[in-house]
Write an enzyme that holds these catalytic residues in place. Sequence first.
Site, PDB file in Angstrom:
ATOM      1  N   ASP A  84      -1.379  -6.382  22.560  1.00  0.00           N
ATOM      2  CA  ASP A  84       0.086  -6.450  22.758  1.00  0.00           C
ATOM      3  C   ASP A  84       0.822  -5.755  21.781  1.00  0.00           C
ATOM      4  O   ASP A  84       1.907  -6.492  21.535  1.00  0.00           O
ATOM      5  CB  ASP A  84       0.372  -7.777  23.274  1.00  0.00           C
TER       6      ASP A  84
ATOM      7  N   GLU B 144       3.772  -6.052  33.983  1.00  0.00           N
ATOM      8  CA  GLU B 144       4.132  -6.945  32.829  1.00  0.00           C
ATOM      9  C   GLU B 144       4.422  -6.208  31.569  1.00  0.00           C
ATOM     10  O   GLU B 144       4.443  -4.983  31.552  1.00  0.00           O
ATOM     11  CB  GLU B 144       3.004  -8.047  32.472  1.00  0.00           C
TER      12      GLU B 144
END
Length: 551
Positions: free
Chosen positions: A42, A215
């Site tokens: 991420d 997301e």
Amino acid sequence: MSLLLAAAVARFDWFEYRGDDKLPKPSPSEYANPILQGFYPDPSITRVGDDYYLINSTFDWFPGIPIFHSRDLVHWTQIGNAIDRPDQLDFKSLGLSRGVFAPDISWHDGTFYILNTCVDCGGNFVITAKDAAGPWSNPIWLPDLEGGIDPSLFFDADGSAWIINNGAPPGTPLYDGHRAIWVQRFDTETLRSFGPRTMILNGGVRPEEKPIWIEGPHIFRKDGWYYLIAAEGGTAENHSQVVLRSRAVIGPYEAFSGNPILTQRDLPRDRPNPITSAGHADFVETPNGEWWATFLATRPYAGDFYNTGRETFLMPVRWADGWPRITDPGAVIPWTAPKPNLQSDGRSAPPTNGSFTARDEFNSTKLPLNWMMMRNPREHWWRIGDGQLTLQARPVALGDNGNPSFLARRQQHLNATATTALRFTPTAGGEAGLVALQSDEYFYFLSVGENEGKPVIRLHRRAGPNEPKIGAVVKEAALPVPAGTAVYLRAEARGANYDFSWSADGRRWHILVKDADGTILSTKRAGGFVGSMFGVHAYQPQSVTTERGRG
């Protein structure tokens, strides 16, 4: 008479990590992927002048959210951890893949911001710092985001600030994985969100196909357009990155007809040396107008099996007809590619990719920045200095969903070796040694212990929640070394196979267990979002007491 705790301690003289995956080597004008090998998922990136800063998820590992610095997007040095004080967040006894998800870093008007979600431990929050290396503030909580995740910040040209995040769609979700992207104003003075929340994307770029898990959203502005990029498809092999654009920050947003702009899901699964599961990208523009993307992807050794977690990759962003693209349909992510047109300092400390050896001698008094522990510490059970790392053996097992006496660094290669020198006198069932761990429920523990007062070498394995929390003993052998003298321990990973060895002198090695099943350390078997770690551990199943006179 009084009883005082006599803490058993384990002393580690050094810890050495070596890895070599025989990946293609870049030429002097190229860089190599991944730029951060091992459990660095991420990635979020920001630029301040000629300096670049990058952060990653760490979930329930502490200290959390590493801060990296670079001048060329290729060579990265860790300069701090944003969550480095036990009182900033409380990871409690949560599973190791809860905690801090998908952080976002940005800079505006002299202040760095990190927005993040502490899943099951507080919700969404913002922390700030004047220096990216820290110290970072305590969290300011953002309850207005209504249980969403993956918040990020966008600063518009008029000075307004906006929070973008994943959240539930209006009403009842239509299917499992149905999510939405929301935007809301943010006050940089009070560090609070305010005003109405506006949904700018429902489900994904092709709602009729019931896309899942939209997301990791980010908004940026270019040539009068507001671009929304987000991950879609879940973080496994169907992972991807999509883009939409609008003339206003609150929409309406139009999806690019060529989506996804990054994925590897359209490639043959049996291709050699695959890179898979690519997505969760963030963009950065260089001073000379080039655009680059950092994103996560994985390197399986077979099928969807990988132990190194989700790693950070780098690729250029190409623009055509007002739309960005990272990979063309059917194109593979390159192992090597031309470097960004930036001045290179040519250093990463410690090394973050390629073939390397990293040795920690424990001469500093501080924990190395790339070392972590499971969850927040409640007491100080470690000491570093004078060429040793000392751990207090405590009655907290690796499988206790707690904070055991365990310090670790990432496994960054499919083919890797971790070696250490241990001095430990086991008593009353105490054990200390070397660990290869994916989670509380999946690990190997190569330990020095005792059996009827005599030293032994053991390999414990835990491969699921129903096995002993210290792991079941796979094999045990007598250890012909006087108690308290140095014993050398080694774990060697070769894809799906792990060897565990010991030595009395550091030269002649004895294999205790060969070809242990390494798939238990894979995300496929263990689940979750983290990666495998190598580290050192000390365990005492009960309080050891000594009797002293009244005095």
